[in-house]
Design a protein around this motif. Structure first.
Motif, PDB file in Angstrom:
ATOM      1  N   GLU A  82       0.632  -1.113  -0.099  1.00 32.98           N
ATOM      2  CA  GLU A  82      -0.179   0.061  -0.012  1.00 32.98           C
ATOM      3  C   GLU A  82       0.661   1.332  -0.120  1.00 32.98           C
ATOM      4  OE1 GLU A  82      -3.091   0.094   2.784  1.00 32.98           O
ATOM      5  OE2 GLU A  82      -3.389  -2.038   2.997  1.00 32.98           O
ATOM      6  N   PRO A  83       0.496   2.310  -1.034  1.00 34.07           N
ATOM      7  CA  PRO A  83       1.361   3.343  -0.886  1.00 34.07           C
ATOM      8  C   PRO A  83       1.521   4.141   0.381  1.00 34.07           C
ATOM      9  CG  PRO A  83      -0.258   3.508  -2.516  1.00 34.07           C
ATOM     10  CD  PRO A  83      -0.731   2.242  -1.711  1.00 34.07           C
ATOM     11  N   THR A  84       0.411   3.991   1.463  1.00 33.53           N
ATOM     12  CA  THR A  84       0.453   4.482   2.743  1.00 33.53           C
ATOM     13  C   THR A  84       1.692   4.263   3.419  1.00 33.53           C
ATOM     14  OG1 THR A  84      -0.875   2.778   3.578  1.00 33.53           O
ATOM     15  CG2 THR A  84      -1.928   4.933   2.976  1.00 33.53           C
ATOM     16  N   LEU A  85       2.488   3.273   3.235  1.00 28.92           N
ATOM     17  CA  LEU A  85       3.565   2.564   3.853  1.00 28.92           C
ATOM     18  C   LEU A  85       4.622   3.538   3.795  1.00 28.92           C
ATOM     19  CD1 LEU A  85       3.066  -1.084   3.402  1.00 28.92           C
ATOM     20  CD2 LEU A  85       2.535   0.188   5.394  1.00 28.92           C
ATOM     21  N   VAL A  86       4.951   4.275   2.590  1.00 24.29           N
ATOM     22  CA  VAL A  86       5.910   5.213   2.188  1.00 24.29           C
ATOM     23  C   VAL A  86       5.685   6.728   2.437  1.00 24.29           C
ATOM     24  CG1 VAL A  86       7.047   3.539   0.465  1.00 24.29           C
ATOM     25  CG2 VAL A  86       5.349   5.206  -0.191  1.00 24.29           C
ATOM     26  N   PHE A  87       4.473   6.718   2.771  1.00 23.88           N
ATOM     27  CA  PHE A  87       3.800   8.205   3.234  1.00 23.88           C
ATOM     28  C   PHE A  87       4.658   9.047   4.387  1.00 23.88           C
ATOM     29  CE2 PHE A  87      -0.967   8.081   1.534  1.00 23.88           C
ATOM     30  CZ  PHE A  87      -0.337   7.868   0.157  1.00 23.88           C
ATOM     31  N   PRO A  88       5.251   8.184   5.460  1.00 28.85           N
ATOM     32  CA  PRO A  88       6.224   9.045   6.181  1.00 28.85           C
ATOM     33  C   PRO A  88       7.479   9.644   5.595  1.00 28.85           C
ATOM     34  CG  PRO A  88       5.229   6.908   6.973  1.00 28.85           C
ATOM     35  CD  PRO A  88       5.046   6.807   5.519  1.00 28.85           C
ATOM     36  N   VAL A  89       7.740   9.170   4.471  1.00 32.42           N
ATOM     37  CA  VAL A  89       8.916  10.080   3.531  1.00 32.42           C
ATOM     38  C   VAL A  89       8.462  11.512   3.492  1.00 32.42           C
ATOM     39  CG1 VAL A  89      10.419   9.864   1.843  1.00 32.42           C
ATOM     40  CG2 VAL A  89       9.653   7.768   2.879  1.00 32.42           C
ATOM     41  N   PHE A  90       7.256  11.617   2.804  1.00 32.65           N
ATOM     42  CA  PHE A  90       6.888  13.050   2.721  1.00 32.65           C
ATOM     43  C   PHE A  90       6.684  13.845   3.856  1.00 32.65           C
ATOM     44  CE2 PHE A  90       4.782  10.451  -0.631  1.00 32.65           C
ATOM     45  CZ  PHE A  90       4.812  11.448  -1.741  1.00 32.65           C
ATOM     46  N   THR A  91       6.131  13.215   5.029  1.00 30.76           N
ATOM     47  CA  THR A  91       6.191  13.807   6.400  1.00 30.76           C
ATOM     48  C   THR A  91       7.723  14.268   6.688  1.00 30.76           C
ATOM     49  OG1 THR A  91       4.304  12.878   6.931  1.00 30.76           O
ATOM     50  CG2 THR A  91       5.527  14.037   8.890  1.00 30.76           C
ATOM     51  N   LYS A  92       8.635  13.425   6.695  1.00 33.70           N
ATOM     52  CA  LYS A  92      10.047  13.503   7.053  1.00 33.70           C
ATOM     53  C   LYS A  92      10.501  14.835   6.322  1.00 33.70           C
ATOM     54  CE  LYS A  92      13.823  11.956   9.445  1.00 33.70           C
ATOM     55  NZ  LYS A  92      13.837  12.017  10.741  1.00 33.70           N
ATOM     56  N   VAL A 150      -5.623  12.704  -5.748  1.00 29.81           N
ATOM     57  CA  VAL A 150      -5.352  14.434  -5.590  1.00 29.81           C
ATOM     58  C   VAL A 150      -3.975  14.444  -4.930  1.00 29.81           C
ATOM     59  CG1 VAL A 150      -6.298  16.121  -3.696  1.00 29.81           C
ATOM     60  CG2 VAL A 150      -8.110  14.351  -4.799  1.00 29.81           C
ATOM     61  N   THR A 151      -3.450  15.760  -5.594  1.00 27.53           N
ATOM     62  CA  THR A 151      -2.179  15.973  -5.347  1.00 27.53           C
ATOM     63  C   THR A 151      -2.101  17.245  -4.590  1.00 27.53           C
ATOM     64  OG1 THR A 151      -1.918  17.062  -7.567  1.00 27.53           O
ATOM     65  CG2 THR A 151      -1.168  14.552  -7.041  1.00 27.53           C
ATOM     66  N   PRO A 152      -2.013  17.043  -3.367  1.00 28.89           N
ATOM     67  CA  PRO A 152      -1.914  18.808  -2.514  1.00 28.89           C
ATOM     68  C   PRO A 152      -0.378  19.098  -2.610  1.00 28.89           C
ATOM     69  CG  PRO A 152      -2.574  16.865  -1.112  1.00 28.89           C
ATOM     70  CD  PRO A 152      -2.114  16.411  -2.453  1.00 28.89           C
ATOM     71  N   VAL A 153      -0.408  20.410  -2.804  1.00 35.72           N
ATOM     72  CA  VAL A 153       1.069  20.983  -3.393  1.00 35.72           C
ATOM     73  C   VAL A 153       1.140  22.479  -2.653  1.00 35.72           C
ATOM     74  CG1 VAL A 153       2.681  21.879  -5.003  1.00 35.72           C
ATOM     75  CG2 VAL A 153       1.323  19.752  -5.417  1.00 35.72           C
ATOM     76  N   ILE A 154       2.237  22.759  -1.890  1.00 32.69           N
ATOM     77  CA  ILE A 154       2.646  23.804  -1.196  1.00 32.69           C
ATOM     78  C   ILE A 154       3.179  24.866  -2.725  1.00 32.69           C
ATOM     79  CG2 ILE A 154       3.995  25.503  -0.037  1.00 32.69           C
ATOM     80  CD1 ILE A 154       4.203  23.068   2.187  1.00 32.69           C
ATOM     81  N   PRO A 167      -0.052  12.529  -1.278  1.00 30.57           N
ATOM     82  CA  PRO A 167      -1.324  12.413  -2.073  1.00 30.57           C
ATOM     83  C   PRO A 167      -2.661  11.578  -1.553  1.00 30.57           C
ATOM     84  CG  PRO A 167       0.334  10.709  -2.705  1.00 30.57           C
ATOM     85  CD  PRO A 167       1.081  11.595  -1.487  1.00 30.57           C
ATOM     86  N   GLU A 168      -3.627  11.799  -2.021  1.00 29.66           N
ATOM     87  CA  GLU A 168      -4.699  11.000  -1.681  1.00 29.66           C
ATOM     88  C   GLU A 168      -5.332  10.274  -3.049  1.00 29.66           C
ATOM     89  OE1 GLU A 168      -7.467   9.180   0.669  1.00 29.66           O
ATOM     90  OE2 GLU A 168      -5.787  10.386   1.464  1.00 29.66           O
ATOM     91  N   PHE A 169      -5.272   9.152  -2.821  1.00 29.06           N
ATOM     92  CA  PHE A 169      -5.955   8.236  -3.988  1.00 29.06           C
ATOM     93  C   PHE A 169      -7.433   8.371  -4.169  1.00 29.06           C
ATOM     94  CE2 PHE A 169      -1.548   7.195  -3.926  1.00 29.06           C
ATOM     95  CZ  PHE A 169      -1.027   7.302  -5.202  1.00 29.06           C
ATOM     96  N   ALA A 185     -11.941  12.497  -1.927  1.00 26.97           N
ATOM     97  CA  ALA A 185     -10.736  12.117  -1.606  1.00 26.97           C
ATOM     98  C   ALA A 185     -10.276  13.407  -0.966  1.00 26.97           C
ATOM     99  CB  ALA A 185     -10.113  11.862  -2.885  1.00 26.97           C
ATOM    100  N   ALA A 186     -10.516  14.493  -1.677  1.00 25.35           N
ATOM    101  CA  ALA A 186      -9.958  15.883  -0.839  1.00 25.35           C
ATOM    102  C   ALA A 186     -10.429  16.185   0.645  1.00 25.35           C
ATOM    103  CB  ALA A 186     -10.412  17.179  -1.743  1.00 25.35           C
ATOM    104  N   LYS A 187     -11.800  15.538   1.026  1.00 21.49           N
ATOM    105  CA  LYS A 187     -12.257  15.759   2.071  1.00 21.49           C
ATOM    106  C   LYS A 187     -11.467  14.837   3.083  1.00 21.49           C
ATOM    107  CE  LYS A 187     -16.883  17.186   1.011  1.00 21.49           C
ATOM    108  NZ  LYS A 187     -18.578  16.675   1.204  1.00 21.49           N
TER     109      LYS A 187
END
Length: 426
Positions: A82-92, A150-154, A167-169, A185-187
């Motif tokens: 699952e992609p969620t397993l690598v999401f912590p890298v975004f946060t880091k 959905v690709t949130p971007v600063i 991201p949110e798929f 997905a945005a919500k």
């Protein structure tokens, strides 16, 4: 940061139950990531050839791949991750930018960070599909399968860089019969991550799809501000109110060579967003740009919770217009500037397509991180004519030459430029 990424990948679950575990899960993941980072679909093939002829390769030295699996083996190993397993890298990475005070360059109105939300399609086929695909059926009976994210971007109007966030798929949700959609997905993204960002001061940007009361109320509930495109077609009651109200109006001339452009602003505060007794009151503004000969160049309207005045309307509109950066600087970059987001690198039966899309977005984020904090990387990019030239050089060098580290690769490129590099010691 690379070491943290590698540590996350080492802990990926392994579906294999037998003794044949020649390749580590991290080898498969890092191999896939290396393709997106180098923007080279042939990178692994070249590194297998180099390993055979020279006994070492750049996949190992630059990315930490112990042994390179075959392409099919990579797809098979990663399909259930699952992609969620690598999401912590975004946060880091975000935390690293925050702690290093690099986000200050992205601050905007009221010292807020602007997070633009937008959905983009990254896979489409009339035949290939998986359990997580969305689908649409045309009048001729043809069914089309697709993936959206959905690709949130600063973003920031005064900064050419953008910072991708988690991201949110758009995928079928447990317990829901109705097909998932971008708005839902945005919500979910807001509900998951608002608390992580709200204390930093955030204004959410989005197109007209997001400018509806349930989502606006959710943003306010989560202590987030918003500037959203607000079209007349989907907000009929709001525009009926506007017809009968006196609007604050003023114009500013901007000279463009031999002609000038007229920026005309109109705005009003506290107007109902929809036709109901419990309608949320929002603040509305409009920008119309015309040339001196009367030619219309641009027109757009926005709804926001920021109170609008003559003093701040230009800045609020400028921030609202920054939403386009998520398309031009993020989604279109991912699709047309070498990352090839829409290319089918492997679809799989479960999560492969979304995981590879995540690696692709992560590669772009790593490049952005390097462009912000790595002086040698900045130096090289500044002295090469285009992004394309940089990646052409990267592909050629890693195909024919072995580099024992990323540092040696960057040093070689700097030496090849025949320019003297002076690190910032301040």
């Amino acid at each position: 940061m690379v070491q943290y990424f590698q540590s996350i990948l080492k802990d990926l679950p392994d579906k294999r139950t037998g003794k044949n575990k020649r390749y580590q899960m991290s080898d498969a993941a890092l191999s896939a990531f290396s393709i997106f980072f180098t923007q080279s679909p042939s990178f692994l093939a070249h590194q297998r050839s180099m390993a055979h002829s020279k006994g070492h390769n750049n996949a190992q030295s630059l990315f930490g791949v112990h042994q390179i699996p075959s392409d099919n083996h990579i797809r098979d190993l990663l399909d259930e991750i699952e992609p969620t397993l690598v999401f912590p890298v975004f946060t880091k990475i975000f935390k690293a930018l925050e702690n290093g005070k690099h986000l200050s360059k992205f601050r905007s109105f009221k010292n807020n960070l602007l997070i633009a939300l937008d959905g983009t399609e990254y896979f489409c086929s009339n035949e290939i599909h998986c359990e997580h695909c969305s689908s649409r059926t045309f009048k001729n009976g043809t069914t089309q399968y697709f993936h959206t994210v959905v690709t949130p971007v600063i973003v920031c109007s005064s900064n050419s860089q953008v910072i991708p966030l988690i991201p949110e798929f758009v995928v079928p949700q447990d317990g829901y019969q109705k097909q998932d959609c971008e708005n839902a997905a945005a919500k979910r993204w807001i509900q998951k991550y608002a608390k992580q960002y709200a204390s930093l001061g955030i204004t959410i940007l989005g197109d007209d799809l997001y400018c509806h009361q349930p989502l606006c109320e959710l943003l306010l509930q989560e202590k987030l501000n918003f500037i959203l495109v607000c079209r007349a077609k989907s907000h009929k009651k709001l525009y009926e109110w506007l017809e009968g109200m006196p609007l604050n109006t003023f114009s500013v001339k901007h000279w463009k060579g031999k002609i000038y452009e007229i920026y005309t602003y109109r705005y009003v505060n506290q107007i109902p967003l929809r036709n109901s007794e419990d309608a949320l009151l929002v603040n509305w503004c409009e920008l119309t740009i015309t040339r001196s000969d009367g030619t219309l160049i641009y027109k757009n309207t926005f709804a926001t919770n920021h109170r609008i005045t003559d003093i701040n309307v230009e800045e609020i509109v400028s921030d609202g217009r920054s939403r386009w950066k998520i398309e031009n600087e993020n989604n279109n970059t991912l699709k047309t500037k070498g990352y090839n987001l829409e290319h089918n690198f492997g679809h799989g039966k479960t999560h492969l397509s979304s995981l590879l899309a995540t690696f692709n977005i992560l590669a772009f984020l790593f490049h952005t991180l390097l462009d912000i904090i790595d002086e040698k990387y900045q130096f090289i990019r500044q002295h090469l004519p285009t992004r394309k030239t940089f990646f052409d050089d990267l592909r050629a060098l890693t195909r024919y030459l072995y580099f024992d580290s990323r540092e040696s690769l960057l040093n070689f490129m700097i030496h090849g430029l025949e320019l003297e590099f002076h690190p910032n010691t301040s």
